[in-house]
Scaffold this active site. Structure first.
Site, PDB file in Angstrom:
ATOM      1  N   GLY A  31       0.942   3.296 -12.242  1.00 36.04           N
ATOM      2  CA  GLY A  31       1.778   4.479 -12.605  1.00 36.04           C
ATOM      3  C   GLY A  31       1.952   5.456 -11.734  1.00 36.04           C
ATOM      4  O   GLY A  31       1.684   5.353 -10.428  1.00 36.04           O
ATOM      5  N   HIS A  34       6.650   5.508  -7.774  1.00 35.66           N
ATOM      6  CA  HIS A  34       7.330   6.146  -6.788  1.00 35.66           C
ATOM      7  C   HIS A  34       8.359   5.004  -6.153  1.00 35.66           C
ATOM      8  O   HIS A  34       8.125   3.923  -6.409  1.00 35.66           O
ATOM      9  CB  HIS A  34       6.504   6.886  -5.652  1.00 35.66           C
ATOM     10  CG  HIS A  34       5.222   5.882  -4.996  1.00 35.66           C
ATOM     11  ND1 HIS A  34       5.476   4.630  -4.482  1.00 35.66           N
ATOM     12  CD2 HIS A  34       3.996   5.932  -5.341  1.00 35.66           C
ATOM     13  CE1 HIS A  34       4.393   4.263  -4.263  1.00 35.66           C
ATOM     14  NE2 HIS A  34       3.481   4.775  -4.708  1.00 35.66           N
ATOM     15  N   HIS A  37       6.753   1.413  -5.332  1.00 37.03           N
ATOM     16  CA  HIS A  37       6.560   0.486  -6.612  1.00 37.03           C
ATOM     17  C   HIS A  37       7.873   0.227  -6.920  1.00 37.03           C
ATOM     18  O   HIS A  37       8.038  -1.124  -7.434  1.00 37.03           O
ATOM     19  CB  HIS A  37       6.012   1.314  -7.798  1.00 37.03           C
ATOM     20  CG  HIS A  37       4.722   2.080  -7.884  1.00 37.03           C
ATOM     21  ND1 HIS A  37       4.637   3.412  -7.697  1.00 37.03           N
ATOM     22  CD2 HIS A  37       3.576   1.578  -7.566  1.00 37.03           C
ATOM     23  CE1 HIS A  37       3.278   3.541  -7.584  1.00 37.03           C
ATOM     24  NE2 HIS A  37       2.693   2.524  -7.692  1.00 37.03           N
ATOM     25  N   SER A 185       2.665   7.264  -1.342  1.00 38.39           N
ATOM     26  CA  SER A 185       1.525   6.720  -2.226  1.00 38.39           C
ATOM     27  C   SER A 185       1.282   7.786  -3.287  1.00 38.39           C
ATOM     28  O   SER A 185       1.910   9.103  -3.335  1.00 38.39           O
ATOM     29  CB  SER A 185       0.082   7.122  -1.344  1.00 38.39           C
ATOM     30  OG  SER A 185      -0.995   7.159  -2.084  1.00 38.39           O
TER      31      SER A 185
HETATM   32  P1  AMP Z   1      -0.856   1.352  -7.405  1.00 37.01           P
HETATM   33  O1  AMP Z   1       0.007   2.017  -8.412  1.00 37.01           O
HETATM   34  O2  AMP Z   1      -1.146   2.167  -6.113  1.00 37.01           O
HETATM   35  O3  AMP Z   1      -2.019   0.467  -7.631  1.00 37.01           O
HETATM   36  O4  AMP Z   1       0.253   0.240  -6.632  1.00 37.01           O
HETATM   37  C1  AMP Z   1       0.854  -0.845  -7.323  1.00 37.01           C
HETATM   38  C2  AMP Z   1       1.385  -1.491  -6.281  1.00 37.01           C
HETATM   39  O5  AMP Z   1       2.379  -0.883  -5.529  1.00 37.01           O
HETATM   40  C3  AMP Z   1       0.327  -2.217  -5.261  1.00 37.01           C
HETATM   41  O6  AMP Z   1       0.746  -3.524  -4.931  1.00 37.01           O
HETATM   42  C4  AMP Z   1       0.896  -1.240  -4.162  1.00 37.01           C
HETATM   43  O7  AMP Z   1       0.252  -1.909  -2.837  1.00 37.01           O
HETATM   44  C5  AMP Z   1       1.916  -1.210  -4.176  1.00 37.01           C
HETATM   45  N1  AMP Z   1       2.550   0.303  -3.377  1.00 37.01           N
HETATM   46  C6  AMP Z   1       2.055   1.260  -3.395  1.00 37.01           C
HETATM   47  N2  AMP Z   1       2.608   2.025  -2.474  1.00 37.01           N
HETATM   48  C7  AMP Z   1       3.518   1.404  -1.686  1.00 37.01           C
HETATM   49  C8  AMP Z   1       4.353   1.585  -0.727  1.00 37.01           C
HETATM   50  N3  AMP Z   1       4.379   2.864  -0.225  1.00 37.01           N
HETATM   51  N4  AMP Z   1       5.201   0.488  -0.226  1.00 37.01           N
HETATM   52  C9  AMP Z   1       5.098  -0.427  -0.959  1.00 37.01           C
HETATM   53  N5  AMP Z   1       4.183  -0.950  -2.049  1.00 37.01           N
HETATM   54  C10 AMP Z   1       3.442   0.072  -2.496  1.00 37.01           C
END
Ligand code: AMP
Length: 281
Positions: A31, A34, A37, A185
């Site tokens: 969640g 951005h 995601h 991020s």
């Molecule tokens: P998270 O919510 O941080 O666990 O991320 C969920 C998914 O989104 C994971 O597969 C991450 O690798 C991907 N993700 C997060 N930031 C980015 C980004 N800047 N570009 C591409 N994918 C991302």
């Protein structure tokens, strides 16, 4: 878009879609959505009938002293963004629903975790593979989408899918970046103004490594030193690691050949940021 909050309802609905012959594309997230995601959703929409996104801040993958409680959350905004992006089903379970019973199984990742973030986050990837195994069984996706920003996670999850024969395809998605090069991020909100500017040095240092490799430099130690020097000269954060490894095996190499990853992690005052590039030599 419909929002579902229990694994029982989610699995029932996923089963129904399978019976109806719909392919399921799955985007797991924690969640605070951005553009990174949303890129995963965009990719998923190209090849699947139904898009399911999960939003679950998984307590199991946070160590003591990490930011589980403080992890940024904004469910209402997330719902709006997910709907606009074309998510069909948003799965937002509570920790109590996901981990209902006392555990009888503990999963341990044996490979690809003795380096990079695995070193300073013991148990992190055990928590990741546990929750993903559950989510794969609940959602039964045909394809699951993961960002390469978390390249070690992608490498570990590839091992999980292979070892346990999950009947799904993992799709890697390129890292989405701000104009400065900073990888988008959820944790970037922890950066102060000055750190946010300095944080672009992570990607710039990786680009530097790429230039060196493209110019024919073969000395891995020298490349790592250049990356560290560039970061030290351009930011005040503490370097956690700079590594150049084979990908996706994440093993030390002596010769630059095949697919390699250059990965960095830096601690700023309130945020620990990671970034990487993968190069095919
Ligand atoms: P998270 O919510 O941080 O666990 O991320 C969920 C998914 O989104 C994971 O597969 C991450 O690798 C991907 N993700 C997060 N930031 C980015 C980004 N800047 N570009 C591409 N994918 C991302």
């Amino acid at each position: 878009m419909i929002t579902i909050t229990t694994k029982q309802e989610m699995q029932q609905l996923a089963k129904q879609h399978k019976t109806d012959g719909n392919s399921i594309g799955f985007v797991p997230t924690m969640g605070y959505l951005h553009v990174g995601h949303l890129k995963l959703v965009k990719e998923a929409k190209k090849n699947n009938d139904i898009i399911i996104m999960s939003i679950f801040v998984n307590p199991l993958q946070f160590g003591p002293g990490e930011d589980y409680e403080a992890y940024p959350r904004d469910p209402e905004r997330d719902k709006q963004l997910a709907e606009e992006a074309g998510v069909d089903i948003l799965f937002m379970p509570s920790p109590g629903n996901m981990y209902q019973n006392e555990k009888s199984i503990r999963m341990t990742v044996l490979r690809r975790t003795d380096t990079l973030c695995g070193v300073n986050r013991p148990g992190h990837f055990d928590g990741v593979v546990t929750v993903l195994s559950k989510l794969f069984n609940i959602i039964m996706p045909d394809r699951a989408y993961f960002g390469l920003k978390d390249a070690q996670q992608f490498a570990v999850v590839s091992g999980l899918v292979e070892d346990l024969d999950f009947p799904l395809e993992l799709i890697p998605v390129e890292t989405v970046r701000e104009a400065s090069g900073l990888a988008v991020s959820s944790r970037n909100v922890y950066l102060n103004e000055k750190e946010r500017i300095q944080a672009s040095a992570l990607y710039k240092s990786l680009q530097k490594a790429k230039e060196l490799i493209n110019s024919g430099i073969q000395d891995i130690e020298a490349i790592i030193c250049e990356v560290k020097d560039y970061m030290k000269a351009n930011m005040e954060g503490d370097i956690d690691y700079v590594e150049l490894l084979s990908f996706p095996e994440l093993e030390q190499i002596t010769v630059l050949k095949g697919k390699v990853i250059i990965a960095v992690a830096v601690k700023f005052s309130k945020a620990r940021l990671i970034d990487n590039i993968i190069i095919d030599i």
